[in-house]
Design a protein around this motif. Structure first.
Motif, PDB file in Angstrom:
ATOM      1  N   LYS A  48      46.209  37.056  37.361  1.00  9.67           N
ATOM      2  CA  LYS A  48      45.352  36.631  38.257  1.00  9.67           C
ATOM      3  C   LYS A  48      45.275  37.907  40.022  1.00  9.67           C
TER       4      LYS A  48
ATOM      5  N   ILE B  28      40.687  37.901  34.187  1.00  9.46           N
ATOM      6  CA  ILE B  28      41.237  37.970  35.448  1.00  9.46           C
ATOM      7  C   ILE B  28      40.743  38.494  36.645  1.00  9.46           C
ATOM      8  N   GLU B  29      39.236  38.401  36.464  1.00 12.53           N
ATOM      9  CA  GLU B  29      39.373  38.535  38.179  1.00 12.53           C
ATOM     10  C   GLU B  29      38.570  36.998  39.083  1.00 12.53           C
TER      11      GLU B  29
ATOM     12  N   GLY C  78      40.301  29.270  41.609  1.00 11.56           N
ATOM     13  CA  GLY C  78      39.826  29.822  40.693  1.00 11.56           C
ATOM     14  C   GLY C  78      38.510  28.889  39.942  1.00 11.56           C
TER      15      GLY C  78
ATOM     16  N   ASN D  58      46.853  40.605  39.721  1.00 14.99           N
ATOM     17  CA  ASN D  58      45.467  42.294  39.197  1.00 14.99           C
ATOM     18  C   ASN D  58      44.979  42.244  40.337  1.00 14.99           C
TER      19      ASN D  58
ATOM     20  N   TRP E 157      50.189  38.651  30.030  1.00 15.16           N
ATOM     21  CA  TRP E 157      48.779  38.842  31.702  1.00 15.16           C
ATOM     22  C   TRP E 157      50.344  40.276  32.149  1.00 15.16           C
TER      23      TRP E 157
END
Length: 307
Positions: A119, A284-285, A279, A122, A150
């Motif tokens: 994450k 992933i965002e 989180g 990304n 990932w």
């Protein structure tokens, strides 16, 4: 759904644990007295804010109530929110200006370390950074394969070696690759065996030495990933890791589904280490920079304010 909405939804159990109980106290007392503060402090402790931090919050609240001359319990909620937000306020941005920057990611098995790396990669790529992943958790079965998945999701190159390889050698190769390809950020996964294992800490120190030797002028972050649902045990993990490495930030995962989000206050207050990311989901965002005011607002979000 916006990320703030995800935070509010994800913090429902923590909200029930903290603000839900605080509201019950506020509504059941007609005056601010010692019994009121005892109930308030006990509620904070039971919500994983911790004994010392709960006591400090109550002391600050007492002082502010006296300063403002407040008499009614109903008047203290906003004051307490402001004090909580102030306690959590910190610099959350990553220091990655001197490239190739390195982010060393620590954490025991099961906290969501590999997911967090994906994450984070990304996020950085969305900011226009070039990112390379180093699969230096070579001890745990399937750890390299998980990070490889990932890396593909985040569309990042990865440096890896077979299971059982020397983790420090992986990091060395990753740094060499980053130098030759002008990569902005190298994110290093590390082994997550139990934090009281001396061999693990020795390995982490070795990796850290290689980073310092090979990139003496580059920026370096050491992020510790903690599972929010473990509460005070997460704080103990941070203390153990902090004995061996200078932790620059905490990533708090799995806030959704736990009533123990109060651990954020203990981490910041007792360790002096900022929570840099949180989180609240599996996507992933679903990893975002920590915002103190936003977090406290989400904890105290009332049903009435939603309507």
């Amino acid at each position: 759904m916006g990320f703030f909405e995800k935070i509010k939804n994800g913090l429902k159990k923590t909200r029930d644990s903290i603000s839900g109980k605080i509201n019950l106290i506020v509504n059941s007392f007609t005056k601010i007295d010692e019994e009121f503060f005892e109930e308030l402090e006990e509620t904070m402790i039971s919500s994983d804010i911790g004994v010392e931090t709960s006591s400090e919050l109550c002391d600050k609240l007492r002082a502010e109530i006296k300063k403002r001359g407040l008499k009614e319990p109903s008047e203290i909620t906003q004051v307490l929110k402001d004090i909580m937000a102030e306690m959590l306020e910190c610099e959350t941005s990553l220091e990655i200006s001197k490239t190739p920057a390195v982010i060393l990611v620590l954490g025991v098995n099961g906290v969501g370390k590999t997911t967090t790396i994906g994450k984070l990669a990304n996020n950085l790529k969305s900011e226009g950074k070039t990112v390379l992943l180093a699969a230096a958790d070579t001890f745990r079965a399937a750890a390299v394969e998980q990070l490889d998945i990932w890396a593909k999701r985040a569309n990042c190159p990865i440096v890896k070696q077979p299971e059982g390889s020397d983790p420090a050698a992986v990091v060395f190769d990753a740094i060499s690759s980053a130098k030759s390809k002008n990569i902005d950020v190298v994110i290093c996964d590390t082994a997550g065996r139990l934090h009281n294992k001396k061999n693990l800490m020795a390995e982490l120190e070795k990796i850290n030495r290689i980073i310092s030797r090979e990139l003496p002028e580059s920026s370096k972050e050491v992020l510790l990933v903690l599972d929010a649902s473990t509460g005070q045990n997460g704080l103990n993990q941070a203390v153990e890791f902090g004995k061996f490495l200078d932790i620059t930030g905490i990533v708090l995962t799995k806030l959704d589904g736990t009533a123990r989000g109060g651990i954020v206050f203990s981490i910041k207050n007792k360790l002096g280490v900022p929570v840099k990311f949180i989180g609240v989901g599996e996507g992933i965002e679903d990893l975002r920079p920590f915002n103190a005011k936003e977090f406290v607002d989400a904890i105290f979000e009332s049903e009435e304010s939603k309507n």
